[in-house]
Design an enzyme around this catalytic site. Structure first.
Site, PDB file in Angstrom:
ATOM      1  N   GLU A 285       0.807  -1.221   0.000  1.00  0.00           N
ATOM      2  CA  GLU A 285       0.000   0.000   0.000  1.00  0.00           C
ATOM      3  C   GLU A 285       0.842   1.275   0.000  1.00  0.00           C
ATOM      4  O   GLU A 285       0.889   2.019   0.996  1.00  0.00           O
ATOM      5  CB  GLU A 285      -0.958  -0.012   1.193  1.00  0.00           C
ATOM      6  CG  GLU A 285      -1.970  -1.134   1.104  1.00  0.00           C
ATOM      7  CD  GLU A 285      -3.067  -1.064   2.167  1.00  0.00           C
ATOM      8  OE1 GLU A 285      -2.870  -0.367   3.172  1.00  0.00           O
ATOM      9  OE2 GLU A 285      -4.107  -1.703   1.973  1.00  0.00           O
TER      10      GLU A 285
ATOM     11  N   GLU B 157      -6.340  -8.285  -0.445  1.00  0.00           N
ATOM     12  CA  GLU B 157      -6.775  -8.312   0.956  1.00  0.00           C
ATOM     13  C   GLU B 157      -8.259  -7.985   1.001  1.00  0.00           C
ATOM     14  O   GLU B 157      -8.727  -7.112   0.260  1.00  0.00           O
ATOM     15  CB  GLU B 157      -6.043  -7.255   1.791  1.00  0.00           C
ATOM     16  CG  GLU B 157      -4.556  -7.460   1.893  1.00  0.00           C
ATOM     17  CD  GLU B 157      -3.887  -6.390   2.760  1.00  0.00           C
ATOM     18  OE1 GLU B 157      -4.598  -5.645   3.463  1.00  0.00           O
ATOM     19  OE2 GLU B 157      -2.656  -6.304   2.711  1.00  0.00           O
TER      20      GLU B 157
HETATM   21  C1  GLA Z   1      -4.058  -2.823   5.007  1.00  0.00           C
HETATM   22  C2  GLA Z   1      -2.699  -3.470   5.137  1.00  0.00           C
HETATM   23  C3  GLA Z   1      -2.697  -4.678   6.021  1.00  0.00           C
HETATM   24  C4  GLA Z   1      -3.553  -4.442   7.234  1.00  0.00           C
HETATM   25  C5  GLA Z   1      -4.951  -4.097   6.799  1.00  0.00           C
HETATM   26  C6  GLA Z   1      -5.924  -3.926   7.937  1.00  0.00           C
HETATM   27  O1  GLA Z   1      -4.761  -3.234   3.932  1.00  0.00           O
HETATM   28  O2  GLA Z   1      -2.187  -3.830   3.872  1.00  0.00           O
HETATM   29  O3  GLA Z   1      -1.354  -4.925   6.389  1.00  0.00           O
HETATM   30  O4  GLA Z   1      -3.022  -3.416   7.997  1.00  0.00           O
HETATM   31  O5  GLA Z   1      -4.897  -2.886   6.103  1.00  0.00           O
HETATM   32  O6  GLA Z   1      -7.209  -3.646   7.462  1.00  0.00           O
END
Ligand code: GLA
Length: 692
Positions: free
Chosen positions: A177, A330
């Site tokens: 991210e 995710e």
């Molecule tokens: C992000 C991060 C993860 C985690 C999630 C929690 O997407 O990539 O490592 O912190 O948020 O929602």
């Protein structure tokens, strides 16, 4: 299944062990990942090795076929400078593989270890107030720093050499991210050098940015600042745009620094991706995604309430990065931990959401995360396994998703979304509006989704793509708020129309040029002659204005533009009623036929009812095919096409059960048999296969 679940509830461990034998048989046949992948983020370094097998058995039992590992584990890979330990990851990967679970390796560069940042503090990012980040969180690194890049290259290269040809490793995720930048002196110098390369001379830069305004004229490159607060409340619009372009290109080179050492060391066919965040706007994703094989995003529903149009648009945005299928890298197992109220998605909603992902072109849905670390910042986040190591109530629902992915995999293999409608999206336009919104109520993404919602219902498929892309394949292209267009992008749109396409421009179109300067020929800039009309004046409004015409009665709110007609064959479709005096009786929507195509300008934000009529008109005018399966409101219908088949995916997001009559008998992929009627409970899913 019911009995086994009861047994599982009372003796969770027993059942997981029972699956070992089954798993072993399965593994023998498992040489390539299945077409639809269910996954989880797994952090083996957080647990004793003796636990790994149990976790992997539980995953296998849930039909999980991919884990993402390695992300954030730098301090375990390299506990001291130059001292590496990758053996544990090799054991974890191979054990996963023995359970039929493939692996995506995340490079750990979003979390540099303490020894690194202590010895080389320049690798830590500096905020706009000059404050250097400290260790103890993540994303504390400076993305532009050459020393940091050396370390990233080293660790990523070593990982690629070690695991690039591991039979179970199917892909690579770079970092995590991308988001934080740095305003340190080294970065500022890089920005100034970047400006020098782009503009050539200060004279050129001063002209392009109209720096005579407020005596902003630069007589030396070193005078040029990094804008503060992302430029939201200050800064010359040319400078702001240049900074974000620099930021985007610097993310691209940050990423490329790792790709260059990963690519030569991994097996052919393994992909390289990064995980993005939906509409996140701090950099231009079209710039960064160019060097990746696959787009992937992290799909979170923080308030637990699924809006299929909003979430679907974010999927379609991500699909548009590479204009092909993508991954949901995710997604939340029920709830997150970072919203004001972390409400859970309702029972069966997670399954509905997983199928909604697939329907929009995802080939993998991976949960974050498998199990919460016992300490660390995210203890309350949803997981599939509790702190005690046994399944949470959501686990059987996830297992069901896995079973269904297995059942539908062969039908959905090599299928993709094909759209006749495109909505244009541009980061530069969003930034331009964000910096000078004129009304805080105008949100470019909300406006885009206002168009998306009724158009998606009518067409069952939309691509969201940048204005630079090839548009010829679309029957309808809608550009809701293209405030800023480069000349090349304007030309692309005009060529589309003269080539027979139907273009609809929304409010705030083409006010700015490539340097974020005002266009000198009013809106929509270079498209005025083609439209045969233009925007005479724009008005932000807190009032609601009535509008009438070919689309019936509607309401304009937030933004209303006074349009004029300059060409005899440009016609007025809608006019304002009594409003602010300036707009009374004036054109609000104009359109012109151009050969086989057309160009239309909608000069206001319209209420939802008006948008429904507008969307119907757009679909009819452009001759967009009507969908095969008619669904009631609240049921989302989508299609993925293969060479010889079309797979219809229906998901009931309404609050009542729904019955849908099919136009012809279709193959019910999840339950078997040919059916002519589909019964969908709330959050129910149907996957229907048809010949093409
Ligand atoms: C992000 C991060 C993860 C985690 C999630 C929690 O997407 O990539 O490592 O912190 O948020 O929602």
């Amino acid at each position: 299944m019911k009995n086994s679940f009861r047994l599982y509830q009372t003796h969770p461990w027993l059942l997981s062990f029972l699956f070992v034998a089954l798993a072993a048989q399965h593994v023998a046949a498992q040489t390539a990942p299945p077409p639809l992948l269910l996954g989880a983020a797994w952090y083996p370094e957080q647990w004793p090795e003796s636990r790994w097998n149990v976790d992997l058995e539980l995953m296998q039992n849930a039909n999980i076929h991919v884990v993402r590992v390695g992300e954030f584990a730098w301090s375990t890979f390299e506990p001291e400078e130059g001292k590496y330990d990758f053996d544990w990851l090799e054991r974890a990967i191979n054990l996963a593989g023995q359970h039929g679970i493939f692996v995506v390796i995340g490079t750990p560069t979003a979390a540099p270890p303490a020894w690194l940042t202590q010895k080389y503090p320049e690798t830590l990012r500096v905020d706009e107030n000059g404050q250097r980040a400290e260790h103890g969180n993540r994303q504390h690194f400076n993305w532009a720093d050459p020393k940091y890049r050396e370390f990233c290259r080293d660790i990523a290269g070593r990982m690629a050499k070690r695991f690039g040809h591991n039979q179970y490793v199917i892909g690579w995720q770079i970092d995590n991210e991308y988001s934080q930048t740095s305003a340190d002196e080294g970065t500022r110098k890089q920005f100034q050098d970047w400006l020098k390369a782009r503009y050539g001379s200060l004279g050129n830069l001063n002209t392009k940015w109209t720096t005579v305004y407020w005596s902003e004229t630069y007589s030396g490159w070193s005078q040029i600042p990094i804008p503060k607060n992302g430029g939201i409340d200050s800064g010359n619009p040319g400078l702001l745009l240049a900074w974000r372009r620099f930021v985007s290109e610097t993310w691209r080179s940050y990423q490329k620094n790792q790709i260059d050492v990963i690519r030569p060391n991994i097996k052919p066919g393994a992909f390289i991706t990064t995980n993005t965040m939906g509409w996140f706007k701090a950099f231009d994703h079209y710039t960064v995604e160019q060097d990746l094989d696959l787009a992937a995003w992290d799909d979170y529903i923080p308030d637990g309430h699924i809006d299929p149009a909003g979430n679907g648009a974010a999927h379609d945005l991500t699909r548009g990065f590479k204009e092909k299928n993508f991954w949901v890298m995710e997604t939340q197992p029920g709830f997150v931990n970072w919203a004001p109220v972390n409400q859970s998605i309702e029972k069966d909603g997670v399954r509905a959401l997983a199928w909604h992902d697939i329907a929009h072109g995802a080939d993998a849905v991976s949960f974050w995360q498998w199990r919460s670390a016992l300490n660390g910042q995210e203890q309350y986040h949803g997981t599939l396994i509790g702190a005690d190591g046994t399944p949470v109530p959501l686990y059987p629902e996830v297992k069901q998703i896995g079973e269904e992915f297995a059942r539908a995999g062969s039908v959905l293999a090599n299928t993709h979304v094909e759209s006749e409608v495109a909505i244009l999206h541009s980061y530069e336009s969003r930034w331009a509006i964000e910096w000078q919104p004129q009304t805080i109520e105008f949100d470019p993404v909300e406006e885009l989704v206002r168009y998306y919602r009724p158009l998606r219902e009518l067409s069952q498929s939309i691509d969201i793509v940048p204005p630079s892309t090839s548009l010829a394949k679309y029957k309808l292209v809608v550009a809701p708020a293209m405030d800023l267009l480069t000349d090349a992008e304007s030309k692309n749109l005009m060529d589309y129309v003269t080539g027979g396409g139907n273009l609809v421009l929304g409010p705030r179109s083409v006010m700015k040029d490539e340097e974020n300067s005002l266009q000198t020929n009013r809106q929509p800039g270079p498209l005025v002659p083609l439209l045969g009309g233009r925007v005479e004046r724009f008005y932000a409004t807190k009032k609601v204005f009535p509008v009438q015409g070919a689309w019936g009665s509607a309401e304009a709110h937030i933004w209303a533009e006074l349009l004029s007609v300059e060409s005899p064959d440009t016609t007025v479709l809608m006019r304002y009623g009594k409003s602010n005096g300036w707009l009374d009786g004036q054109p609000a929507v104009i359109t012109r036929k151009v050969g086989k195509g057309s160009i239309t300008y909608i000069g206001m934000c319209m209420d939802d009812a008006g948008m429904q009529h507008a969307a119907k008109w757009m679909i009819d005018t452009a001759g967009v095919q009507t969908p095969l399966i008619k669904v009631p409101a609240g049921v989302e219908a989508s299609v993925r096409y293969g060479d010889k088949n079309a797979v219809h995916i229906l998901v009931n997001f309404s609050s009542t059960p729904q019955t849908i009559t099919l136009p012809a008998p279709l193959d019910d992929v999840l339950h078997g048999g040919m059916i002519t009627t589909v019964q969908l409970p709330v959050y129910g899913v149907a996957v229907l296969n048809a010949k093409r």
